[in-house]
Design an enzyme around this catalytic site. Structure first.
Site, PDB file in Angstrom:
ATOM      1  N   GLU A   1       0.661  -1.278  -0.281  1.00 56.98           N
ATOM      2  CA  GLU A   1      -0.068  -0.230  -0.075  1.00 56.98           C
ATOM      3  C   GLU A   1       0.832   1.226   0.063  1.00 56.98           C
ATOM      4  OE1 GLU A   1      -3.562   2.012   2.307  1.00 56.98           O
ATOM      5  OE2 GLU A   1      -2.576   0.632   3.514  1.00 56.98           O
TER       6      GLU A   1
ATOM      7  N   GLU B   1     -12.092   1.034   4.983  1.00 56.23           N
ATOM      8  CA  GLU B   1     -11.146   1.235   6.207  1.00 56.23           C
ATOM      9  C   GLU B   1     -11.399   2.415   6.844  1.00 56.23           C
ATOM     10  OE1 GLU B   1      -6.314   0.527   6.891  1.00 56.23           O
ATOM     11  OE2 GLU B   1      -7.096   2.097   5.463  1.00 56.23           O
TER      12      GLU B   1
END
Length: 279
Positions: A146, A240
């Protein structure tokens, strides 16, 4: 596509006490949960497997490097320890039945050196993930690396750099997690960012620009989903966000105010929006 939610909304350390959450998450329409894992040996695999079996859900794993471990350190012993920790976490991911371990798995979140990344740091991280590629394949797990925004890391920020990183690692089990929250800060156009990472895209975090409920802010969702459909992505769309009562997470993610009426409203209202966008 599958809809997931990260358990960091409720807890930073999943254990058996959190099993009652799973039926509620399933009833809200989610296909699975994303579970934080820091040290594979300490992970509550048995409890998670029981909860997933009872609800018919799947899971993905999110992870970061802890205890000062880093793949970009100039200390070879630190890099070796970080690789070993990732090997442990990958094995635990497979044991939990998950196919994805995702996160900024190159340097500690929040570590800023006060300068640009160096070619040596880049090479170290590439070399480490080249070492890990066969281990991932052996366990049938994919790592989704990420990129984060510039306030959380200086090592990997943009879609272009993430794609180049995966090109250089050159292993099919090493790809990219692309998160709309970070892309909202770093990309000129979020949708184009998805097009750039398309050959390596393994996981998607569908997060609003302020970490609040998807659809409540200024992320250009119509264009984002147009790009996601265009590139043929059909994996996880995971919400998230972070609970405001988790001190270890609040500080790291700079959550200084309520993002919704309750932290879980981000998930339970957000999935309705995501399902409308993908209908």
């Amino acid at each position: 596509m599958k809809f997931g939610v990260n358990l960091l909304i409720w807890t930073a350390n999943f254990d058996e006490s959190h099993l009652p959450l799973l039926p509620r998450i399933r009833a809200a329409g989610f296909d699975g949960v994303e579970v934080p894992m820091y040290r594979g040996r300490e992970f509550a695999v048995a409890a998670l497997l029981r909860g997933l079996a009872n609800t018919g859900m799947e899971c993905t794993i999110c992870s970061v490097l802890v205890d000062g471990l880093s793949l970009i350190s100039d200390d070879a012993s630190i890099r070796a320890s970080a690789v070993e920790q990732l090997r442990e976490n990958i094995a635990a991911t497979a044991e939990a039945g998950a196919k994805i371990i995702a996160g900024p798995m190159y340097a500690p979140v929040g570590y800023l050196a006060g300068r640009r990344r160096t070619p040596d740091e880049w090479k170290r991280a590439v070399d480490c993930w080249q070492q890990l590629g066969p281990w991932l394949a052996q366990h049938d797990v994919t790592a989704a690396i990420e990129p984060l925004n510039r306030f959380e890391t200086y090592f990997l920020n943009t879609a272009e750099d993430s794609a180049r990183f995966c090109d250089e690692v050159g292993h099919p089990n090493v790809g990219i997690l692309f998160d709309t929250f970070h892309a909202n800060i770093e990309e000129k156009n979020i949708a184009d960012g998805y097009r750039v990472v398309a050959p390596h895209l393994k996981h998607v975090h569908t997060c609003e620009n302020d970490r609040g409920t998807p659809g409540s802010g200024h992320v250009e969702w119509v264009e984002v989903f147009k790009a996601i459909n265009e590139i043929g992505y059909n994996g996880w769309l995971t919400i998230e966000s972070f609970g405001s009562n988790l001190p270890e997470i609040v500080a790291a993610a700079a959550i200084w105010r309520d993002l919704a009426a309750t932290p879980e409203a981000v998930a339970f209202d957000g999935i309705d929006f995501l399902k409308r966008m993908t209908a």
